[in-house]
Design an enzyme around this catalytic site. Structure first.
Site, PDB file in Angstrom:
ATOM      1  N   THR A 176     -47.888  -4.136  22.020  1.00 56.85           N
ATOM      2  CA  THR A 176     -48.721  -3.337  22.918  1.00 56.85           C
ATOM      3  C   THR A 176     -50.179  -3.241  22.462  1.00 56.85           C
ATOM      4  OG1 THR A 176     -49.037  -1.043  23.650  1.00 56.85           O
ATOM      5  CG2 THR A 176     -47.845  -1.321  21.625  1.00 56.85           C
ATOM      6  N   TYR A 229     -45.904   6.107  19.193  1.00 53.45           N
ATOM      7  CA  TYR A 229     -45.485   4.877  19.864  1.00 53.45           C
ATOM      8  C   TYR A 229     -46.172   3.666  19.223  1.00 53.45           C
ATOM      9  CZ  TYR A 229     -45.364   1.269  23.533  1.00 53.45           C
ATOM     10  OH  TYR A 229     -45.228   0.083  24.218  1.00 53.45           O
TER      11      TYR A 229
END
Ligand SMILES: NC(=O)c1ccc[n+]([C@@H]2O[C@H](COP(=O)([O-])OP(=O)(O)OC[C@H]3O[C@@H](n4cnc5c(N)ncnc54)[C@H](OP(=O)(O)O)[C@@H]3O)[C@@H](O)[C@H]2O)c1
Length: 294
Positions: free
Chosen positions: A99, A123
């Site tokens: 990501t 995250y």
């Protein structure tokens, strides 16, 4: 090639299945078939050893990751560790989906593959740990993507930013959307095609940035969705500090694909990809898309 896709009914997984089907021998594994956090469950990969394993599984809701850091690390880090270990044992190539949130957003110009990550939420830290574990198998591709939208919706349940905006607009709900957070919306169909090209061309192993081209704020993304859909809701630009969220998010997470460009691969502009999505999802007819793009 024999290719196994983990998370095959997810947003990206669904498009990978479509893009690769008919060109390769594809095995799709759902969450019910394989639990990435459980090493013994991952041994199912040995039953019909593939040449390539694509791991799309993730716990990717940043605010929930702050509430459940253990789960975040199990799914996003221990999971990729298990997949790296099993893939290495069977001499398969592993593809891990990462990501833009591995970056802190302070750079203010697009991040290249060799920029130093510095995640600012749970995250991002857990996904970066997943990247490191993935490298335990030298035959690895780490694909960093950003702000995904796809026909299946996240977790195959139809939801993503585009659908959320359209649903709220149709209910005449006023919308407050951040206008100081920059990223590149990316169509999972396009990301799936890049992954296909990388594995078919057997590009050098390592990290690749593979978002669509261009950049926008979430507010500008919403504006374009409504322009294409012919909707005119009350849409207010707000600042990040006006929004209460548990996870900090990078203010700028646009990715630059220097390694793909070297190999002659270029994704299209996010607006073009969005228009394609809107047609394929049935939000607009093909003729509507001829409306001039700003
Ligand atoms: N969504 C974004 O905006 C975004 C942005 C950048 C990068 N990414 C990365 O891109 C990848 C794909 O995202 P996506 O939007 O396609 O996600 P998604 O739609 O939620 O798909 C993930 C798939 O993995 C499965 N899964 C979840 N936990 C699992 C586990 N513990 N073991 C095995 N399977 C599991 C899910 O099944 P269930 O739903 O049944 O649990 C789902 O089918 C992820 O790695 C994510 O971190 C996403």
């Amino acid at each position: 090639m024999k290719i196994t896709i983990i998370g095959s009914t997810g947003q990206l997984g669904t498009d990978l299945m479509k893009v690769l089907f008919g060109k390769h021998e594809i095995i799709g594994l759902t969450h019910k078939d394989l639990e990435v956090t459980d090493y013994n469950s991952c041994l199912i990969l040995k039953r019909e050893p593939p040449d390539i394993i694509i791991n799309t599984a993730a716990f990717h809701k940043p605010d929930q990751c702050e509430d459940e850091p253990l789960k975040a690390f199990f799914v996003n880090a221990v999971g990729p560790r298990n997949i790296a270990a099993v893939s290495k044992e069977i001499e398969a190539t592993v593809v891990f989906i990462s990501t833009d949130y591995v970056f802190d957003g302070s750079k203010k110009e697009p991040y290249a593959e060799d920029d130093v990550p510095n995640p600012i939420n749970t995250y991002g830290v857990s996904k970066l740990a997943g990247e490191f574990f993935t490298k335990q198998n030298p035959k690895h591709y780490i694909m960093r993507l950003s702000s995904l939208f796809g026909l299946a919706g996240a977790s195959g349940k139809g939801g993503n930013f585009v659908e959320t905006m359209i649903t709220k607009a149709k209910k005449n709900e006023p919308l407050n959307v951040v206008n100081d957070m920059w990223m590149t919306p990316t169509y999972t169909k396009d990301a799936a095609k890049v992954i296909q090209e990388i594995i078919e061309k057997k590009l050098p192993f390592g990290i690749y940035h593979a978002s669509n081209q261009g950049r926008c704020t979430w507010f500008q993304f919403a504006e374009e969705i409504f322009r294409l859909a012919g909707l005119n809701p009350t849409l207010n630009p707000i600042r990040t500090d006006q929004q209460q969220t548990k996870a900090h998010r990078p203010a700028f997470s646009v990715l630059k694909s220097t390694r793909l460009s070297k190999h002659g691969i270029q994704t299209r502009e996010w607006k073009e990809a969005l228009a394609d999505y809107m047609f394929e999802k049935g939000h607009v007819g093909r003729t509507d898309l001829t409306k001039e793009m700003p």
